[in-house]
Write an enzyme that holds these catalytic residues in place. Structure first.
Site, PDB file in Angstrom:
ATOM      1  N   ASP A 485      36.833 -64.579 -43.181  1.00 24.46           N
ATOM      2  CA  ASP A 485      37.850 -64.393 -44.204  1.00 24.46           C
ATOM      3  C   ASP A 485      37.170 -64.531 -45.571  1.00 24.46           C
ATOM      4  O   ASP A 485      36.680 -65.609 -45.926  1.00 24.46           O
ATOM      5  CB  ASP A 485      38.953 -65.442 -44.039  1.00 24.46           C
ATOM      6  CG  ASP A 485      40.140 -65.218 -44.961  1.00 24.46           C
ATOM      7  OD1 ASP A 485      39.997 -64.478 -45.952  1.00 24.46           O
ATOM      8  OD2 ASP A 485      41.213 -65.800 -44.689  1.00 24.46           O
ATOM      9  N   HIS A 486      37.147 -63.417 -46.325  1.00 26.84           N
ATOM     10  CA  HIS A 486      36.424 -63.419 -47.598  1.00 26.84           C
ATOM     11  C   HIS A 486      37.095 -64.299 -48.645  1.00 26.84           C
ATOM     12  O   HIS A 486      36.515 -64.562 -49.715  1.00 26.84           O
ATOM     13  CB  HIS A 486      36.302 -61.983 -48.129  1.00 26.84           C
ATOM     14  CG  HIS A 486      34.916 -61.653 -48.578  1.00 26.84           C
ATOM     15  ND1 HIS A 486      34.175 -62.486 -49.376  1.00 26.84           N
ATOM     16  CD2 HIS A 486      34.129 -60.566 -48.340  1.00 26.84           C
ATOM     17  CE1 HIS A 486      33.004 -61.944 -49.617  1.00 26.84           C
ATOM     18  NE2 HIS A 486      32.939 -60.773 -48.993  1.00 26.84           N
ATOM     19  N   ARG A 487      38.292 -64.798 -48.373  1.00 22.78           N
ATOM     20  CA  ARG A 487      38.948 -65.695 -49.317  1.00 22.78           C
ATOM     21  C   ARG A 487      38.353 -67.095 -49.283  1.00 22.78           C
ATOM     22  O   ARG A 487      38.410 -67.822 -50.281  1.00 22.78           O
ATOM     23  CB  ARG A 487      40.456 -65.776 -49.013  1.00 22.78           C
ATOM     24  CG  ARG A 487      41.206 -64.477 -49.185  1.00 22.78           C
ATOM     25  CD  ARG A 487      42.651 -64.622 -48.720  1.00 22.78           C
ATOM     26  NE  ARG A 487      42.741 -64.924 -47.298  1.00 22.78           N
ATOM     27  CZ  ARG A 487      43.884 -65.118 -46.636  1.00 22.78           C
ATOM     28  NH1 ARG A 487      45.038 -65.038 -47.288  1.00 22.78           N
ATOM     29  NH2 ARG A 487      43.887 -65.381 -45.337  1.00 22.78           N
ATOM     30  N   CYS A 489      35.100 -67.932 -48.437  1.00 14.08           N
ATOM     31  CA  CYS A 489      33.689 -68.007 -48.807  1.00 14.08           C
ATOM     32  C   CYS A 489      33.181 -66.626 -49.174  1.00 14.08           C
ATOM     33  O   CYS A 489      33.846 -65.613 -48.940  1.00 14.08           O
ATOM     34  CB  CYS A 489      32.844 -68.598 -47.670  1.00 14.08           C
ATOM     35  SG  CYS A 489      32.728 -67.526 -46.212  1.00 14.08           S
TER      36      CYS A 489
END
Length: 515
Positions: A485-487, A489
């Site tokens: 999940d790019h949110r 890291c």
């Protein structure tokens, strides 16, 4: 006089709203004890046995095997309280009119149960929802009431009247004439017309399962019928009349609809005018998205909708890891132990990597707009079963060694294969390990198991040409993929996690730093 209580499908927890009937454990007429399992249902997460909180005689079941019921819908009805003369060793005494009016000697109840304790024990409810929770009363052996011992005749008010031997007319598949010398067909034709009653929320006054099945096959709502039997009991003749009436109404409506749809002056279409291609085209198969398949579809769709995921890959030389595993399993003497699987070693590597990169052991609270870093690692692993894909969870994996993790994976895998995983064993994961190499594939872009933040995918380990110590050699190579999940890291953190996992696979001695 016993009272009929309706047992509804309880809330099975974990946000489940429906369940499918897999197998009935009791029949109509069986005697059940408090907290005795009566039906096996399959939810979106597991198969569970549902116990009944009432003790008594089962008078009706709602739903055939394979039927999906929402939470709160009726499962069965139970006649609570010991009927008079039920516990006597001999047959119920009846007079000449006993089979008709249900009269019995007044002393039968006192002779069978002086203190009335049997009725008191049966009338209580436990509120039990799942097996293993609530009261711990042992389940009594299932008993079947003989037809000559009990006449189950529920009334419209919800009470159960105990009468003498059951009349054959109540369960007969064909209407029986009660008028001497009058044929059956004439007696049926002169029966009272169908009367429609207001819809009742209580139990439907039907004893025969054949009547229920017949009504279900013809979409007849039994709650709208007023029975012609004793105390409003709905007989097969009542359902047959309702079916004939529905067919006559439909037949009268069809010509009117055809005449209204046909244009003025149009001639009837000839059989040759019909398109042969339209009639020969096979119909598409429609498969309901329910149970495990429906839950997987909902979760994966939500993950794709809410999580901005990204994936990175790396190939790793697993030759040393396979050699270490072989040495562990070949050990004898005091150092010997249970066999350790590759999945267990990879799971132990994941827990070590998550300790270094805790950003990936987290979840996102969208309402509060916060990243929640979780203190413990509850490691899920994907398992393919006959019922579909499930993800059992190894609790507190960060406190376990490879041997302990392997034993727990083996235990949960066996429960998954037999369909005995509980909802609690399928929820609460913080990170998932997906070994799709067992399907003979090298790579994949796994979808994150919502609401987690990452998933590690492992392909098959197979011999490939590899440059080892400056020379070309055949090594055991595996592809690792991390979807995150790019949110929570950036790519640097995700790349560092994946690189650490690959280093441990290539050089298992790296793990000695964390032991």
């Amino acid at each position: 006089m016993a009272q009929v209580l309706e047992f509804k499908l309880p809330d099975l927890g974990e946000g489940l709203t429906e369940a499918e009937i897999v197998r009935w454990l009791v029949e109509v007429g069986d005697v059940v004890a408090i907290d005795q399992p009566v039906v096996e249902v399959e939810t979106a997460k597991a198969m569970v046995e549902v116990p009944c909180p009432y003790g008594g005689v089962v008078t009706a079941r709602f739903g055939e095997e394979g039927t999906e019921l929402p939470v709160g819908s009726p499962l069965l009805t139970v006649a609570v309280g010991a009927p008079e003369g039920l516990e006597t060793s001999g047959p119920v005494p009846t007079g000449p009119s006993g089979a008709r009016n249900g009269s019995a000697p007044s002393g039968s109840a006192s002779a069978s149960s002086p203190s009335g304790s049997s009725a008191t024990e049966s009338s209580g409810g436990s509120g039990n929802v799942l097996v293993g929770y609530g009261t711990g009363a042992p389940a009594a052996r299932r008993r079947r009431i003989r037809p000559d011992r009990l006449d189950r005749t529920p009334t419209l008010s919800g009470a159960l009247t105990v009468e003498a031997p059951v009349s054959e007319a109540l369960v007969s598949e064909a209407p029986v004439s009660e008028t001497p010398g009058v044929p059956v067909s004439e007696a049926s034709s002169t029966a009272a017309p169908v009367s429609v009653a207001p819809v009742s929320d209580g139990p439907v006054p039907v004893v025969s399962p054949l009547v229920r099945r017949l009504a279900r096959q013809h979409d007849i709502d039994l709650r709208r019928l007023t029975g012609s039997g004793p105390d409003g009991l709905i007989l097969r003749a009542d359902v047959d009349r309702a079916i004939r009436r529905a067919e006559e109404t439909e037949a009268a409506r069809t010509p009117t609809a055809q005449a209204a749809a046909a244009p003025t002056g149009a001639s009837p279409a000839s059989p040759a005018a019909a398109s042969p291609a339209a009639s020969a085209a096979p119909a598409a198969e429609r498969i309901p998205l329910r149970g495990v398949r429906g839950a997987v579809a909902d979760k994966l769709s939500r993950s794709r909708t809410e999580i901005p995921d990204a994936t990175c890959w790396v190939d790793a030389d697993a030759t040393e890891l396979m050699a270490v595993r072989a040495a562990m399993n070949a050990a004898t003497g005091p150092s010997a132990g249970p066999k350790v699987s590759v999945l267990a070693l990879l799971a132990r590597i994941c827990t070590a990597a998550l300790a270094r990169f805790p950003e990936l052991n987290s979840t996102v609270d969208t309402e509060a707009r916060e990243i929640v870093r979780l203190p413990g690692v509850h490691l899920g692993f994907a398992a393919q079963t006959e019922r579909g894909l499930v993800v059992p969870v190894v609790r507190d994996a960060h406190t376990r060694n490879a041997e302990s993790i392997g034993a727990e994976i083996a235990r949960l895998t066996e429960l998954a294969r037999t369909g005995k995983l509980s909802p609690a064993q399928l929820t609460g994961g913080t990170f998932t390990l997906n070994n799709y190499g067992v399907f003979g594939v090298d790579g994949s872009t796994p979808i994150i198991n919502h609401p987690e933040a990452a998933m590690l995918g492992v392909g098959r380990i197979m011999p490939k040409p590899w440059v080892h110590q400056g020379e070309l050699a055949v090594r055991q190579v595996v592809q690792l993929s991390l979807t995150f999940d790019h949110r929570v890291c950036d790519g640097g953190t995700a790349g560092g996690f994946l690189r650490y996992v690959a280093d441990c696979v290539e050089q298992p001695a790296v793990l000695l730093r964390t032991l």
